[in-house]
Write an enzyme that holds these catalytic residues in place. Structure first.
Site, PDB file in Angstrom:
ATOM      1  N   TYR A 228       0.850  -1.687   0.161  1.00  0.00           N
ATOM      2  CA  TYR A 228      -0.014  -0.063  -0.107  1.00  0.00           C
ATOM      3  C   TYR A 228       1.032   1.067  -0.012  1.00  0.00           C
ATOM      4  O   TYR A 228       0.621   1.971  -0.843  1.00  0.00           O
ATOM      5  CB  TYR A 228      -0.923   0.232   1.541  1.00  0.00           C
ATOM      6  CG  TYR A 228      -1.996  -0.681   0.479  1.00  0.00           C
ATOM      7  CD1 TYR A 228      -2.123  -1.993   0.794  1.00  0.00           C
ATOM      8  CD2 TYR A 228      -3.457  -0.101   0.693  1.00  0.00           C
ATOM      9  CE1 TYR A 228      -3.632  -2.488   0.386  1.00  0.00           C
ATOM     10  CE2 TYR A 228      -4.541  -0.222  -0.139  1.00  0.00           C
ATOM     11  CZ  TYR A 228      -4.605  -2.023   0.120  1.00  0.00           C
ATOM     12  OH  TYR A 228      -5.901  -2.200  -0.154  1.00  0.00           O
ATOM     13  N   MET A 244      -8.720  -1.664   4.958  1.00  0.00           N
ATOM     14  CA  MET A 244      -9.635  -2.621   5.172  1.00  0.00           C
ATOM     15  C   MET A 244     -10.839  -3.288   4.539  1.00  0.00           C
ATOM     16  O   MET A 244     -11.754  -3.082   4.557  1.00  0.00           O
ATOM     17  CB  MET A 244     -10.494  -2.527   6.515  1.00  0.00           C
ATOM     18  CG  MET A 244     -10.259  -3.836   7.995  1.00  0.00           C
ATOM     19  SD  MET A 244     -10.854  -3.004   9.386  1.00  0.00           S
ATOM     20  CE  MET A 244     -12.583  -3.495   9.503  1.00  0.00           C
ATOM     21  N   HIS A 245     -10.178  -4.477   3.785  1.00  0.00           N
ATOM     22  CA  HIS A 245     -11.161  -4.654   2.358  1.00  0.00           C
ATOM     23  C   HIS A 245     -12.155  -5.536   2.672  1.00  0.00           C
ATOM     24  O   HIS A 245     -13.696  -5.248   3.342  1.00  0.00           O
ATOM     25  CB  HIS A 245     -11.015  -5.377   1.670  1.00  0.00           C
ATOM     26  CG  HIS A 245     -10.039  -4.355   0.274  1.00  0.00           C
ATOM     27  ND1 HIS A 245     -10.761  -3.271  -0.222  1.00  0.00           N
ATOM     28  CD2 HIS A 245      -8.539  -4.216  -0.041  1.00  0.00           C
ATOM     29  CE1 HIS A 245      -9.696  -1.957  -0.574  1.00  0.00           C
ATOM     30  NE2 HIS A 245      -8.326  -2.647  -0.606  1.00  0.00           N
ATOM     31  N   ASP A 246     -12.106  -7.282   3.437  1.00  0.00           N
ATOM     32  CA  ASP A 246     -12.397  -8.494   3.861  1.00  0.00           C
ATOM     33  C   ASP A 246     -13.479  -8.289   5.259  1.00  0.00           C
ATOM     34  O   ASP A 246     -14.244  -8.512   4.879  1.00  0.00           O
ATOM     35  CB  ASP A 246     -11.763  -9.978   3.572  1.00  0.00           C
ATOM     36  CG  ASP A 246     -11.473  -9.488   1.669  1.00  0.00           C
ATOM     37  OD1 ASP A 246     -11.483  -9.443   0.900  1.00  0.00           O
ATOM     38  OD2 ASP A 246     -10.867 -10.091   1.317  1.00  0.00           O
TER      39      ASP A 246
END
Ligand code: BDR
Ligand code: CA
Length: 323
Positions: A228, A244-246
């Site tokens: 990132y 914090m995707h999933d």
């Protein structure tokens, strides 16, 4: 207890989601189904088993799913984002456990029939297994409680092209098929997940407050945070951070008041320059070219109380981690 079936391609942020599901006092994780994506299917499946064992949840079954998309030629896996082992180059020992005898589409179908109306299906990888499960059992949408998808983006630029998010680009035909069905579907896409950054301070609070679970999440996040930072995708301010995707798709299950949604019939573009793009008809004009007509509404999260969702994630793991 909310029965959750998680379809996943672990994956560094998938590991965060798995740890959250195990730690949550009101989530019963009925199984993980695996899919290609962040790494090959053999690697994501091995990771699902390893992570469950490591987090103290060896009782949770793992069912192996698709190796390739339903129509599109396979694209390269995201080793440059998640490391050669898919979870940040941790060199973890393999699990002694085997996967379920049922492949993922059958496993999904069986669970949905066994617990009719009770399964919250959360999909955080390419949607291939869900599309294959629909093929096997077209009545699946009537059997699950709801489907929550981490994938796609509406207004926020994509993360694999200016228009596309990685999970939808991974299998655009599957995603379009899934959104053609009449079932309660909520998309947790980049519109919200790019607002929820985990900085090194947040991740260190897991390392220092959530035992071995927190230590693993810290260790595996090193590779992701570096990606990132180097790619300029981080919005954490001065500090190194990752999105914090999933886990956000799972936090949505109990914290849905923290999200604002839009809705409308949805399509996923299957090829060409916009391949993988999610397009929702939010205006309901009388379009002359209406490829959206007859499609049921898909809900997509557009706003989020990021601080609340991040806190819910961190506190749940700090309070509820098993090891
Ligand atoms: C999604 O793509 C994968 O790399 C992540 O695990 C997440 O599911 C984000 O676009
Ligand atoms: Ca994922």
């Amino acid at each position: 207890m909310t029965k959750v079936l998680l379809d996943t391609d672990p994956g560094i942020d998938d590991a965060q989601a798995i740890a959250y599901a195990i730690a949550h006092p009101d989530i019963e994780l009925v199984g993980l189904t695996t899919v290609f994506g962040n790494a090959s299917i053999d690697i994501t499946t091995a990771n699902a088993l390893k992570l469950l064992d490591y987090f103290g949840a060896s009782e949770v079954p793992v069912s192996k799913g698709a190796a390739v998309p339903v129509v599109q030629a396979p694209r390269p896996h995201a080793y440059f984002v998640h490391g050669d082992d898919g979870i940040g180059n941790l060199d973890m020992p393999p699990s002694p456990r085997d996967t379920s005898v049922f492949p993922a589409p059958e496993f999904i179908m069986n669970q949905a029939s066994l617990h009719r109306g009770e399964i919250t299906l959360v999909a955080v990888g390419p949607l291939t297994n869900i599309a294959n499960a629909l093929e096997l059992d077209p009545s699946l949408p009537k059997k699950v409680k709801e489907l929550i998808i981490m994938g796609g983006t509406v207004d926020e630029p994509g993360n694999v092209s200016p228009l596309a998010e990685a999970n939808f680009l991974g299998d655009p035909h599957a995603a379009d098929r899934v959104l053609s069905q009449s079932w309660p579907v909520t998309i947790i896409g980049l519109d919200v997940t790019h607002q929820i950054m985990l900085t090194d301070t947040h991740l260190a609070s897991l390392r220092d407050g959530a035992g071995k679970t927190g230590q693993l999440l810290w260790d595996s996040s090193r590779f992701y945070v570096d990606f990132y930072t180097q790619s300029g995708a981080a919005k954490g301010g001065a500090e190194p951070a990752c999105a914090m995707h999933d886990a956000t798709a799972l936090v949505y299950v109990h914290e849905r008041d923290s999200f604002g949604t839009t809705h409308g019939p949805a399509r996923v573009i299957e090829d060409g320059v916009a391949v993988g793009q999610l397009a929702i008809d939010r205006k309901h004009y009388d379009y002359s070219l209406d490829h959206w007509e007859g499609r049921p509404p898909t809900y997509a999260a557009m706003t989020v109380d990021a601080e609340h969702v991040r806190r819910a994630f961190l506190d749940t793991i700090i309070k509820g981690h098993r090891v």
